[in-house]
Design a protein around this motif. Sequence first.
Motif, PDB file in Angstrom:
ATOM      1  N   GLU A  93       0.829  -1.205   0.000  1.00 21.97           N
ATOM      2  CA  GLU A  93       0.000   0.000   0.000  1.00 21.97           C
ATOM      3  C   GLU A  93       0.862   1.253   0.000  1.00 21.97           C
ATOM      4  OE1 GLU A  93      -3.045   0.471  -0.412  1.00 21.97           O
ATOM      5  OE2 GLU A  93      -3.844  -1.565  -0.283  1.00 21.97           O
ATOM      6  N   ARG A  94       2.073   1.134   0.600  1.00 26.42           N
ATOM      7  CA  ARG A  94       2.994   2.264   0.610  1.00 26.42           C
ATOM      8  C   ARG A  94       3.942   2.220  -0.590  1.00 26.42           C
ATOM      9  NH1 ARG A  94       8.115   2.637   2.389  1.00 26.42           N
ATOM     10  NH2 ARG A  94       7.996   0.638   3.468  1.00 26.42           N
ATOM     11  N   PRO A 100       0.835   1.247  -4.469  1.00 26.24           N
ATOM     12  CA  PRO A 100      -0.603   1.118  -4.195  1.00 26.24           C
ATOM     13  C   PRO A 100      -1.379   0.426  -5.323  1.00 26.24           C
ATOM     14  CG  PRO A 100       0.175   3.310  -3.639  1.00 26.24           C
ATOM     15  CD  PRO A 100       1.303   2.630  -4.339  1.00 26.24           C
ATOM     16  N   ARG A 101      -1.035   0.711  -6.566  1.00 24.96           N
ATOM     17  CA  ARG A 101      -1.780   0.103  -7.672  1.00 24.96           C
ATOM     18  C   ARG A 101      -1.558  -1.406  -7.728  1.00 24.96           C
ATOM     19  NH1 ARG A 101      -4.594   2.129 -11.713  1.00 24.96           N
ATOM     20  NH2 ARG A 101      -4.903   0.864 -13.580  1.00 24.96           N
ATOM     21  N   ALA A 110      -0.812  -3.237  -5.120  1.00 23.89           N
ATOM     22  CA  ALA A 110      -1.531  -3.778  -3.954  1.00 23.89           C
ATOM     23  C   ALA A 110      -3.004  -3.970  -4.284  1.00 23.89           C
ATOM     24  CB  ALA A 110      -1.371  -2.841  -2.762  1.00 23.89           C
ATOM     25  N   HIS A 111      -3.603  -2.986  -4.928  1.00 25.14           N
ATOM     26  CA  HIS A 111      -5.014  -3.086  -5.304  1.00 25.14           C
ATOM     27  C   HIS A 111      -5.232  -4.230  -6.293  1.00 25.14           C
ATOM     28  CE1 HIS A 111      -9.100  -1.829  -6.249  1.00 25.14           C
ATOM     29  NE2 HIS A 111      -8.768  -1.876  -7.539  1.00 25.14           N
TER      30      HIS A 111
END
Length: 785
Positions: free
Chosen positions: A697-698, A701-702, A704-705
């Motif tokens: 997420e850090r 982020p993309r 992670a999504h």
Amino acid sequence: MLLVSRHDEAAVGPPDAVTARWKALDRLDGAWRVALVVAPPGSGKTASVIGWARSTPLAVVWRDVSADPQDRQGIWAEVIGRARRFGDDTRRPLRTRHDGGAVDDLLADFAAERRDADPIVLAFDRADEVEDPSFWIDLDTLVERAGDGLRTIVIARSASSIPAGRWRASGALLDIGPNDLPAPPDEPPGAGDEAVQGADRLDVILRGVHAVHRQVAARLAVPDCFDSELAAAVAGPGAGDSVIQLARRGLLERTDDGSDRRRFDPALRRLLLDELLRDDPALYRSVQLETARHLAATGELSAAYRTLTAAGETEAENRLAVQPVLELARAGDQAGVDRVFGALPDPAAVDEPRLVVAVASACLLCGRLALAESWAARLGELGHPDDDRFRRRRHLMVAHLRLLQADLDDAERELAGLGDDPPLSGLERAALVGVGTRVALGRHRVSQARRLLSDAPTDTRHRRLEREALTAWVELLDGDVVTSLGRLEPLVAGLEHRHEVPDQALLDATITAAWAAYLGGDLPAANRLSVIALGDADRLRCDWNLLRAGAVAVWTLLRLSGPAAARSLLIETRLRRRSERSPLDAALDLAEVSILRAQGRVDSARAVLDGMEDGSSTRLMLASLEMDSGSLANGELLAERDSWPVPHRIAATVLASTRDRDGLVRAVEEACHLGLVMPLTGHGSAVDAALAALPLERLHPRLAHHLAAPLTAMPAITRGPVEALTARERTVLALLPSHLTYDQIADRLSLSVNTVKSNIKSIYRKLSVASRSDAVDTARAAGLV
């Protein structure tokens, strides 16, 4: 009216004004009764006969009978009156009745008088313009009755209106044509006519022609020949009246092709052109350009090319074939483009190599590959001019053709033949940048492509679009998805609402944008763009576009819908291609490996990889297969990853760093900076677990999504039981285990290659396979072969 004899020097000028043409007419010194002298305007027939008349001991009476306003009796009374000046002083008076038989009596008396006398000569000039048929009846009667005491010379521009058949049948006629009137070496054609009149040759030929008709004649002399439409185009809507008047005077003749086209005699045409060029050069060039435009619009490219070349146009071929169609295409006037290509003649009708190259280039620039191939084939039938400009443009055209055929090897060889001397013109430089950059990008040679683009012209909207699209492709190969998408966004906006035929540069932008969206993890956008790209590639119909658009569509469909749907599209793409193999196949081959891997057919996947050229993409795929078997894949396969393209290098680093947290973090951070998502995914559970252990997420982020909430897969395309094969499909299938090519199979079965490919496509579909080897394996298992 002109009436002279050998004693009337004032009427024809001093003796030295008449050339020695009479020497070419020594045939007149023989035995004859009627001599028919027929030659085009300006050939000097009048002067030639007068030259002979000066040398002969016979008395010669000269009469111009063109459009004579006198009545029948007046003409013959005047001619015979002059003739009797050279006769016997004791001759009896002629009868002078004034009733209806006066002319008949006059001719009878004169004929009787000449029958036993020394011969004299009557010469009738411009006889083809006589409108009264009774003149010929009278002359025929006189010739028949006068016997050897009278000789007659008939001078005309054309013999079509002269009833000479009876004279010829009786053996009384002597035919004298243009070949009997050779001009002396130091005398231009028509000088004899000029000597006779003591005036300009053209004034002699066009004597009595109205000024308006003469002006029209000057314009109509510009084309080699003309019909009513061309006459109206270059001389105005009233040109038809002038054509009629010029034809009546024998100044025009019909062409030999049976059409309604007319033309001037070459000598007269040359005189008209000389006068027009001398008096009004601007009008001369204007008429040339209008003539060329009209000829090109009606498909007469060779005639248009000759017209422009005669006008001194050094870029005639581009002015005719390239510029008009590009202007229409860039203005979005597809109907206009279709009209231009629809009006093209059959390539076999064009024999100008430069023009053939230009037409083929225009076809390529507008995506008409099949048409370009026919013109390129015509070029192979013609001789090639020995000059650098033609050689260079031929190389560029053939390189462009080979590029669209996905034959990068041949395209590269053609570009290598360009040379550096003389310097490239603006048009050639733009072509080199467009073709050369695409060849370099097709081979993933980023540095070479960047170097070519640094010299790309941007003087038109199309060239700016092309430069932006190719620059975005370079950025994508560098792995910079963010920058590439930012550059492409304004280019591909609103593609769904575009109706015109796709432009090659815009299609390049669409395919690059689809790849960028895919690599960035935006699969819905990648799917939307790849569908558009496939449609545009189908409309442009060349392997260069089909293979590239098909590859991104297959990869996207694999992630969205699974291996079955992707395999179906892969098979369809391969069957629609026209070429055998190309470097562009690598992306499709790798997609096939991924499809086989997803289906658990690892051995088949490895077999495909074994047949591919060694490189970063194949080593990366092999490493992924090793990861599936539990290996860390950090050995030889990935040892040279630092020199690989950025997306491959990052993916290799992820594969090699599942136990190196710091290395994995650096790779993820770099991928986030560049906008890369997909190169980090799909490498198996071990890689996914290592990535999941990071604070994505850090860091990214993309990514992670994407890993946490993958897209819901689209329904896969399912197939029912194997359909029954037709008899022909079974015959084709029986030859698939052999090593015969599609061409050889077609020859063996006496079928076309397209029919063989269509049958194989149907076989693949019915057997639910993606390759020839799979079809053979499945068929053997089913007992079909």
